[in-house]
Design an enzyme around this catalytic site. Sequence first.
Site, PDB file in Angstrom:
ATOM      1  N   SER A 156      26.956  33.204  41.323  1.00 28.42           N
ATOM      2  CA  SER A 156      27.891  32.974  42.424  1.00 28.42           C
ATOM      3  C   SER A 156      29.156  32.291  41.891  1.00 28.42           C
ATOM      4  CB  SER A 156      27.174  32.138  43.498  1.00 28.42           C
ATOM      5  OG  SER A 156      27.982  32.000  44.627  1.00 28.42           O
TER       6      SER A 156
ATOM      7  N   LYS B  13      31.400  35.973  47.341  1.00 29.76           N
ATOM      8  CA  LYS B  13      30.416  35.008  46.829  1.00 29.76           C
ATOM      9  C   LYS B  13      29.788  34.192  47.954  1.00 29.76           C
ATOM     10  CE  LYS B  13      30.981  35.966  42.362  1.00 29.76           C
ATOM     11  NZ  LYS B  13      29.979  36.713  41.593  1.00 29.76           N
TER      12      LYS B  13
HETATM   13  C1  HXC Z   1      45.641  43.986  43.388  1.00 30.47           C
HETATM   14  C2  HXC Z   1      44.109  45.499  42.539  1.00 30.47           C
HETATM   15  C3  HXC Z   1      44.145  44.860  41.276  1.00 30.47           C
HETATM   16  C4  HXC Z   1      45.021  43.724  41.119  1.00 30.47           C
HETATM   17  C5  HXC Z   1      42.760  46.535  41.166  1.00 30.47           C
HETATM   18  N1  HXC Z   1      43.243  46.517  42.416  1.00 30.47           N
HETATM   19  N2  HXC Z   1      43.298  45.530  40.443  1.00 30.47           N
HETATM   20  N3  HXC Z   1      44.832  45.061  43.577  1.00 30.47           N
HETATM   21  N4  HXC Z   1      45.738  43.325  42.210  1.00 30.47           N
HETATM   22  N5  HXC Z   1      45.135  43.090  39.955  1.00 30.47           N
HETATM   23  C6  HXC Z   1      42.946  47.463  43.487  1.00 30.47           C
HETATM   24  C7  HXC Z   1      43.311  48.889  43.144  1.00 30.47           C
HETATM   25  O1  HXC Z   1      44.696  49.102  43.293  1.00 30.47           O
HETATM   26  C8  HXC Z   1      42.496  49.651  44.177  1.00 30.47           C
HETATM   27  O2  HXC Z   1      43.058  49.572  45.446  1.00 30.47           O
HETATM   28  C9  HXC Z   1      41.222  48.822  44.251  1.00 30.47           C
HETATM   29  O3  HXC Z   1      41.546  47.522  43.749  1.00 30.47           O
HETATM   30  C10 HXC Z   1      40.102  49.399  43.425  1.00 30.47           C
HETATM   31  O4  HXC Z   1      40.570  49.549  42.108  1.00 30.47           O
HETATM   32  P1  HXC Z   1      39.852  50.518  41.059  1.00 30.47           P
HETATM   33  O5  HXC Z   1      40.449  50.251  39.720  1.00 30.47           O
HETATM   34  O6  HXC Z   1      39.845  51.904  41.583  1.00 30.47           O
HETATM   35  O7  HXC Z   1      38.352  50.003  41.181  1.00 30.47           O
HETATM   36  P2  HXC Z   1      37.226  49.945  40.146  1.00 30.47           P
HETATM   37  O8  HXC Z   1      37.451  50.904  39.028  1.00 30.47           O
HETATM   38  O9  HXC Z   1      35.993  50.076  40.897  1.00 30.47           O
HETATM   39  O10 HXC Z   1      37.375  48.481  39.521  1.00 30.47           O
HETATM   40  C11 HXC Z   1      36.972  47.363  40.203  1.00 30.47           C
HETATM   41  C12 HXC Z   1      37.857  46.141  39.873  1.00 30.47           C
HETATM   42  C13 HXC Z   1      38.034  45.978  38.372  1.00 30.47           C
HETATM   43  C14 HXC Z   1      37.215  44.920  40.507  1.00 30.47           C
HETATM   44  C15 HXC Z   1      39.223  46.370  40.503  1.00 30.47           C
HETATM   45  O11 HXC Z   1      38.862  44.860  38.109  1.00 30.47           O
HETATM   46  C16 HXC Z   1      36.740  45.852  37.667  1.00 30.47           C
HETATM   47  O12 HXC Z   1      36.039  46.827  37.462  1.00 30.47           O
HETATM   48  N6  HXC Z   1      36.327  44.690  37.221  1.00 30.47           N
HETATM   49  C17 HXC Z   1      35.034  44.501  36.547  1.00 30.47           C
HETATM   50  C18 HXC Z   1      35.105  43.478  35.506  1.00 30.47           C
HETATM   51  C19 HXC Z   1      35.525  42.136  36.056  1.00 30.47           C
HETATM   52  O13 HXC Z   1      36.353  42.042  36.934  1.00 30.47           O
HETATM   53  N7  HXC Z   1      34.998  41.105  35.487  1.00 30.47           N
HETATM   54  C20 HXC Z   1      35.394  39.770  35.893  1.00 30.47           C
HETATM   55  C21 HXC Z   1      34.259  39.135  36.446  1.00 30.47           C
HETATM   56  S1  HXC Z   1      34.608  37.420  36.464  1.00 30.47           S
HETATM   57  P3  HXC Z   1      43.962  50.788  46.075  1.00 30.47           P
HETATM   58  O14 HXC Z   1      44.314  50.308  47.448  1.00 30.47           O
HETATM   59  O15 HXC Z   1      45.151  50.923  45.170  1.00 30.47           O
HETATM   60  O16 HXC Z   1      43.078  51.991  46.087  1.00 30.47           O
HETATM   61  C22 HXC Z   1      34.108  36.884  37.912  1.00 30.47           C
HETATM   62  C23 HXC Z   1      34.237  35.415  38.092  1.00 30.47           C
HETATM   63  C24 HXC Z   1      34.082  35.078  39.549  1.00 30.47           C
HETATM   64  O17 HXC Z   1      33.688  37.609  38.715  1.00 30.47           O
HETATM   65  C25 HXC Z   1      34.254  33.643  39.840  1.00 30.47           C
HETATM   66  C26 HXC Z   1      35.178  32.925  38.979  1.00 30.47           C
HETATM   67  C27 HXC Z   1      35.719  31.700  39.559  1.00 30.47           C
END
Ligand code: HXC
Length: 291
Positions: free
Chosen positions: A158, A176
Amino acid sequence: MTFLDQSYLQTSSWKPDLFKGKVVFVTGGAGSICRVQTEAMVLLGANAAIVGRNQQKTDDAAKDIESLRSGSKVVSLPNVDVRDVKQLAAAVAKTVKELGRIDYVIAGAAGNFLADFNHLSSNAFKSVIDIDLLGSFNTVKACFEELRKNKGAIIFVSATLHYYGVPFQLHVGAAKAGVDALSNALAVEFGPIGIRSNCIAPGPIADTEGMARLSGGEKGRIAEKVPLQRMGTKQDIADATVYLFSPSASYVTGDVLVVDGGAWQIGQGFGTQDYPVTFKKFFDAPKGGKL
Ligand code: HXC
């Protein structure tokens, strides 16, 4: 390359064979925090299966983690998206086929990026809710029969973001908060059948994908402002994991173990405390307003 090594067996508080014969199933296991949680479990005797979206990254992580203990088995489960419960069910079937059982589940797969409301589309919000919250539910759904059979335990990864209002993280905070609620309700429903459910809420943990995405280069200043005067390490989270899965926590369920050096108690928000200045670029960005 692993983060932990054999020295963990001498320097940590845990018995080397604590999890001998047990199997842990980990979503996000090729990432930063969940990978080290897996390393600790494997060093302490468990076999593991790690779920990831990326083939190379997941295969490489599995191989590295497996090298930590002679005789260990770490199964790579790539190309699995936790938003798809059928993909997870297939991953669970492969785990049981190769490792025989699942005792422990870490639901750690998560998505994150910084975005203010104005620049967060409905689909962006949904993507994070789906990965973090629906993905956690799906993970337990897919593992349930194994957890029931083995009177297992679950850890959800979380955060502390929803304890107060953290700007640019409203999507993650909402997800979360849902994860905590899911864990609490599962603890109550699963208690009578011997399955425990808990959360770990990491604070600012050094050298993680989350901090890379969130800190905006503020690492030094974050450490200064944490009551315990340092950033957390991935081992801090691994140790909390070992505790919660160990028999020492056999009466602990429905709990959230915050591992953050005391940071949330003083409303640190991971460095967003100076957000009008530090993250001014987000306010300066061209107007969003996208649906
Ligand atoms: C605004 C964004 C964005 C950004 C993506 N989007 N990045 N919007 N600012 N920086 C938007 C896209 O434009 C799209 O919306 C939608 O999000 C989905 O994006 P996709 O790239 O098609 O989705 P997907 O391939 O499924 O990727 C999911 C993701 C990506 C969350 C966007 O970042 C990812 O896969 N992350 C996985 C790894 C990760 O994030 N790890 C970190 C975990 S750390 P539209 O409207 O344009 O369609 C963590 C810590 C938590 O969780 C707590 C810490 C305090």
